[in-house]
Scaffold this motif. Structure first.
Motif, short mmCIF file in Angstrom:
data_model
loop_
_atom_site.label_atom_id
_atom_site.label_comp_id
_atom_site.label_asym_id
_atom_site.label_seq_id
_atom_site.Cartn_x
_atom_site.Cartn_y
_atom_site.Cartn_z
N THR A 3 0.84 -1.20 0.00
CA THR A 3 0.00 0.00 0.00
C THR A 3 0.88 1.25 0.00
O THR A 3 2.08 1.17 0.27
N PRO A 4 0.30 2.43 -0.28
CA PRO A 4 1.03 3.67 -0.04
C PRO A 4 1.39 3.81 1.44
O PRO A 4 0.86 3.08 2.30
N VAL A 5 2.26 4.76 1.75
CA VAL A 5 2.66 5.00 3.15
C VAL A 5 1.46 5.57 3.91
O VAL A 5 0.68 6.36 3.40
N GLY A 6 1.34 5.16 5.17
CA GLY A 6 0.23 5.60 6.02
C GLY A 6 -0.60 4.41 6.46
O GLY A 6 -1.04 3.61 5.62
N PHE A 7 -0.81 4.28 7.78
CA PHE A 7 -1.52 3.09 8.26
C PHE A 7 -2.98 3.07 7.83
O PHE A 7 -3.60 2.00 7.84
N LYS A 8 -3.51 4.23 7.41
CA LYS A 8 -4.90 4.20 6.93
C LYS A 8 -5.05 3.28 5.72
O LYS A 8 -6.07 2.62 5.55
N HIS A 9 -3.99 3.21 4.89
CA HIS A 9 -4.03 2.31 3.72
C HIS A 9 -3.90 0.85 4.15
O HIS A 9 -4.58 -0.02 3.61
N VAL A 10 -3.01 0.61 5.12
CA VAL A 10 -2.86 -0.75 5.67
C VAL A 10 -4.17 -1.19 6.31
O VAL A 10 -4.65 -2.30 6.09
N GLY A 11 -4.77 -0.29 7.12
CA GLY A 11 -6.02 -0.61 7.80
C GLY A 11 -7.15 -0.92 6.84
O GLY A 11 -7.98 -1.81 7.11
N GLU A 12 -7.18 -0.21 5.71
CA GLU A 12 -8.23 -0.46 4.72
C GLU A 12 -8.12 -1.88 4.15
O GLU A 12 -9.14 -2.58 3.99
N VAL A 13 -6.89 -2.33 3.89
CA VAL A 13 -6.69 -3.70 3.42
C VAL A 13 -7.09 -4.70 4.51
O VAL A 13 -7.73 -5.72 4.23
N MET A 14 -6.74 -4.39 5.76
CA MET A 14 -7.09 -5.30 6.86
C MET A 14 -8.59 -5.43 7.03
O MET A 14 -9.10 -6.48 7.46
N GLY A 24 -8.24 -10.11 13.79
CA GLY A 24 -8.97 -10.30 15.04
C GLY A 24 -8.96 -9.07 15.92
O GLY A 24 -9.64 -9.02 16.95
N HIS A 25 -8.16 -8.07 15.53
CA HIS A 25 -8.05 -6.83 16.29
C HIS A 25 -8.61 -5.69 15.45
O HIS A 25 -9.25 -5.91 14.42
N ILE A 26 -8.38 -4.46 15.85
CA ILE A 26 -8.84 -3.29 15.11
C ILE A 26 -7.88 -2.97 13.96
O ILE A 26 -6.70 -3.29 14.03
N PRO A 27 -8.37 -2.32 12.89
CA PRO A 27 -7.49 -1.94 11.78
C PRO A 27 -6.76 -0.62 12.06
O PRO A 27 -6.74 0.31 11.27
N GLU A 28 -6.16 -0.54 13.24
CA GLU A 28 -5.43 0.64 13.71
C GLU A 28 -4.14 0.18 14.35
O GLU A 28 -4.11 -0.89 14.98
N LYS A 29 -3.07 0.93 14.18
CA LYS A 29 -1.81 0.50 14.78
C LYS A 29 -1.90 0.53 16.31
O LYS A 29 -2.54 1.39 16.88
N ASP A 30 -1.24 -0.45 16.93
CA ASP A 30 -1.37 -0.65 18.38
C ASP A 30 -0.02 -1.03 18.97
O ASP A 30 0.43 -2.17 18.85
N GLY A 31 0.62 -0.07 19.63
CA GLY A 31 1.93 -0.32 20.23
C GLY A 31 1.87 -1.20 21.45
O GLY A 31 2.83 -1.92 21.76
N ILE A 32 0.75 -1.17 22.17
CA ILE A 32 0.58 -2.03 23.34
C ILE A 32 0.55 -3.49 22.91
O ILE A 32 1.28 -4.34 23.43
N LEU A 33 -0.29 -3.78 21.92
CA LEU A 33 -0.38 -5.15 21.39
C LEU A 33 0.95 -5.60 20.81
O LEU A 33 1.39 -6.74 21.04
N ALA A 34 1.62 -4.73 20.07
CA ALA A 34 2.92 -5.08 19.47
C ALA A 34 3.92 -5.48 20.54
O ALA A 34 4.63 -6.49 20.41
N ASP A 35 3.99 -4.70 21.62
CA ASP A 35 4.91 -5.01 22.72
C ASP A 35 4.59 -6.39 23.32
O ASP A 35 5.50 -7.19 23.59
#
Length: 458
Positions: free
Chosen positions: A300-311, A330-341
């Motif tokens: 996708t182009p840069v920006g998590f909004k594009h990644v989230g749209e695919v998700m 299984g989660h939200i289509p938004e970046k999540d640093g808590i989950l990543a950690d």
């Protein structure tokens, strides 16, 4: 004053453009946008720990209420992924989040999170901008706003995504960076039986004098603690906890690209092969792993909004970007640093070895990929000239390499091999061109950087 939304909301310098009157204008513009869509909208309002954010959030909530919108506001500063999950959990029509994420302390911002619980798409932000442009001064309001705490429902949901029992074998250090994650990561780990050392967990709108961005140069304390503190892993989150930071045993910083690779490899091993989505600037090692398992890597182009749209529309197990954002199916289509950690902690405990050793095993299986980003500060004229030349030129060779193909999805990406490429993107807000490079060895990467700079005439 014209208010424009960038890739992740409207951001501006406090007291200069980010003021209470402008925040009220944005809130009213969002209200008008929602009222055009639905008769009786229901909206959540949240904020991180930046200067005066309770006041900004309260004024926005009162503006929304004055337009006949039902509002719930968080009772304390909250992480972006937590309020995004609350949008989904409460069937809200959207949320306003007051944050400037990882930007320096003099900035603040407003994100609008639509009903699908991910970043607002371009058509949504364009529609909001048009509504804001029609609005003059909005006076200060008095009143009360109903509050709520979305933490527990989010934390219960995490238990369906993370194996906390596995993580209990670790000792972890966590740097809250004085941001919104400070009330989540350490407490969640402790409540699930994990030994954790926390610091920088007091609210500080100045973030201890640094930008709340969990990159290597901002995490010297965490590096030293992991190196000398008898801990297995160091974790961090940024100002609103949508981005992650990871320090491995011995104090080695793990880049965002490496984190994505580690988590994708782990998810495939433990949950089975599924497709992945990444931005155009993110490592092609994800492509190599996907291909080896007969699944797709979507770009996708840069920006998590594009990644989230695919998700939201495709069956992918992981979505990520090289700037430190990820989410999983299984989660939200938004970046999540808590989950990543928490996922990095889970896989570190699962393999029972330092992350760099797991990476070496991945490289042995799929090939070694090394990457780098350089920010070239140029005049506005030079920036435009460089990008115009790149877009209009027919690229056949770059140094000793033949050009395999040119990708203009976002900026100009010159691909020499699937594992050797350079991408140039102009910043939309600063006089600089960001150049991303990937190669198969440090020596090849150094040569690619030299040849790319010469090719760009820099």
């Amino acid at each position: 004053m014209e208010i424009r939304f960038g890739t992740d909301g409207w951001r501006a310098i406090l007291c200069e453009e980010f003021t209470l009157p402008n925040a009220r204008r944005v809130a009213k513009g969002i209200a008008k946008y929602l009222l055009n869509k639905t008769e009786k909208p229901f909206v959540l309002v949240a904020y991180d720990g930046r200067f005066m954010n309770e006041r900004f959030a309260e004024q926005a909530a009162l503006v929304l209420q004055s337009e006949g919108i039902r509002v719930l506001m968080t009772e304390k500063d909250t992480a972006t992924p937590v309020i995004a999950y609350a949008v989904k959990e409460h069937n809200a029509d959207g949320a306003l989040m007051f944050t400037a994420s990882h930007n320096p302390p003099e900035y603040n911002g407003i994100k609008f999170i639509p009903e699908y619980a991910g970043p607002a798409s371009l058509d949504i932000t364009t529609a909001i901008e048009k509504e804001i442009a029609k609005i003059g001064e909005v006076p200060a309001l008095n009143g009360t706003v109903e509050t709520f705490n979305p933490d527990r429902e989010y934390e219960e949901h995490l238990k369906s995504l993370v194996n906390f029992e596995t993580i209990r074998s670790l000792k972890i250090a966590y740097d809250g960076m004085h941001g919104a994650g400070r009330t989540y990561v350490g407490r969640i780990l402790r409540e699930n039986g994990v030994d954790v050392v926390e610091y920088n967990t007091n609210r500080d709108p100045l973030f201890g004098g640094r930008s709340p961005e969990p990159i290597s140069e901002n995490m010297h304390e965490l590096v030293e603690l992991v190196k000398n503190g008898n801990v297995d892993l160091g974790l961090a989150t940024d100002g609103d906890a949508d981005r992650f930071g990871v320090i491995d045993t011995g104090g080695r910083y793990i880049t965002a690209n490496e984190v994505l690779v580690l988590i994708y490899h782990y998810l495939i091993e433990t949950r089975g092969p599924k497709s992945v989505v990444r931005t155009v600037a993110t490592t092609h090692l994800l492509d190599a792993i996907a291909s080896a398992h007969g699944v797709q890597c979507i770009e996708t182009p840069v920006g998590f909004k594009h990644v989230g749209e695919v998700m939201r529309t495709s069956d992918v197990i992981l979505g990520g970007e090289e700037s430190g954002g990820l989410s999983i199916s299984g989660h939200i289509p938004e970046k999540d640093g808590i989950l990543a950690d928490l996922l990095i902690a889970e896989l570190r405990a699962y393999y029972q070895k330092p992350l760099v050793q797991v990476l070496e095993e991945i490289f042995a299986r799929y090939g070694r990929y090394v990457n780098k980003r350089i920010d070239l500060r140029l005049t506005d004229e030079k920036k435009v000239a460089v990008m115009t030349w790149l877009k209009e030129t027919e690229h056949t060779n770059l140094g000793p390499w033949k050009v395999e193909k040119v990708n203009k999805k976002d900026g100009v990406k010159i691909i020499l091999r699937p594992d050797l490429w350079v991408l140039a993107r102009a910043s939309g807000t600063e006089p600089l061109v960001r150049v991303y490079l990937e190669a198969r060895s440090e020596e090849e990467l150094l040569q690619l950087e030299k040849e790319a700079k010469a090719y760009l005439g820099l």
